[in-house]
Design an enzyme around this catalytic site. Structure first.
Site, PDB file in Angstrom:
ATOM      1  CE1 TYR A 175      -0.496   4.960  11.484  1.00 43.45           C
ATOM      2  CE2 TYR A 175      -0.991   5.932   9.351  1.00 43.45           C
ATOM      3  CZ  TYR A 175      -1.081   4.880  10.232  1.00 43.45           C
ATOM      4  OH  TYR A 175      -1.746   3.737   9.876  1.00 43.45           O
ATOM      5  CG  HIS A 224       0.350   5.257   4.556  1.00 44.39           C
ATOM      6  ND1 HIS A 224      -0.727   5.549   5.344  1.00 44.39           N
ATOM      7  CD2 HIS A 224       0.606   3.950   4.748  1.00 44.39           C
ATOM      8  CE1 HIS A 224      -1.103   4.472   5.997  1.00 44.39           C
ATOM      9  NE2 HIS A 224      -0.306   3.479   5.645  1.00 44.39           N
ATOM     10  CG  HIS A 265      -0.367   0.046   2.521  1.00 42.59           C
ATOM     11  ND1 HIS A 265       0.210  -1.064   3.115  1.00 42.59           N
ATOM     12  CD2 HIS A 265      -0.228   1.050   3.416  1.00 42.59           C
ATOM     13  CE1 HIS A 265       0.663  -0.745   4.312  1.00 42.59           C
ATOM     14  NE2 HIS A 265       0.411   0.540   4.520  1.00 42.59           N
ATOM     15  CD  GLN A 285       1.439   2.276   8.468  1.00 39.84           C
ATOM     16  OE1 GLN A 285       1.025   3.238   9.079  1.00 39.84           O
ATOM     17  NE2 GLN A 285       0.992   1.070   8.678  1.00 39.84           N
TER      18      GLN A 285
END
Length: 146
Positions: A124, A63, A61, A128
């Protein structure tokens, strides 16, 4: 004092935390592809007067904290980035005759507005990968028989 950006009749500060995944959440983002995707995403965001402020590519994924001007909707910019990046990936790493790129990203995405907690969201995103490794390590400890 906070820095705001300007359009002809607008002062703005619109930031979003966006996450999207490859189809079937396959672990596809690594090696040369990882470096290539980062460059492509930044270029595509710039084409829509947007800027990726923070981003992290995980194996399954992505971010990013992205600043999008109010003249564009979030769905328009994210759809543009996902669509054009899939085509760029297909051209660079996929089959040579089919440039549609329709089978790389999954449909949909996660988005959240970033307000006064921007630094927390950026941290964050930065941390991650460490969090995922810590979670995987804890999961392995629980799966082991005693």
């Amino acid at each position: 004092m906070k820095e705001y950006q300007s359009l002809s009749h607008t002062r703005w500060d619109c930031k979003y935390h966006v996450v999207f995944i490859p189809k079937r959440r396959k672990k596809l983002i690594f090696g040369k592809l990882r470096k290539h995707i980062g460059e492509v995403l930044h270029d595509l965001a710039n084409q829509k007067d947007s800027k990726i402020l923070e981003g992290h590519l995980m194996q399954d994924h992505i971010h990013m904290c992205i600043s999008i001007p109010p003249k564009y909707s979030v769905s328009h910019v994210v759809g543009f980035i996902k669509g054009k990046s899939a085509i760029a990936i297909a051209r660079q790493f996929g089959r040579r005759r089919n440039f549609t790129g329709e089978s790389f990203w999954a449909r949909g995405y996660f988005v959240s507005t970033v307000g006064l907690d921007e630094e927390m969201v950026r941290a964050y995103i930065r941390e991650q990968e460490k969090e995922d490794e810590r979670y995987d390590h804890l999961k392995l400890d629980l799966d082991m028989p005693l």
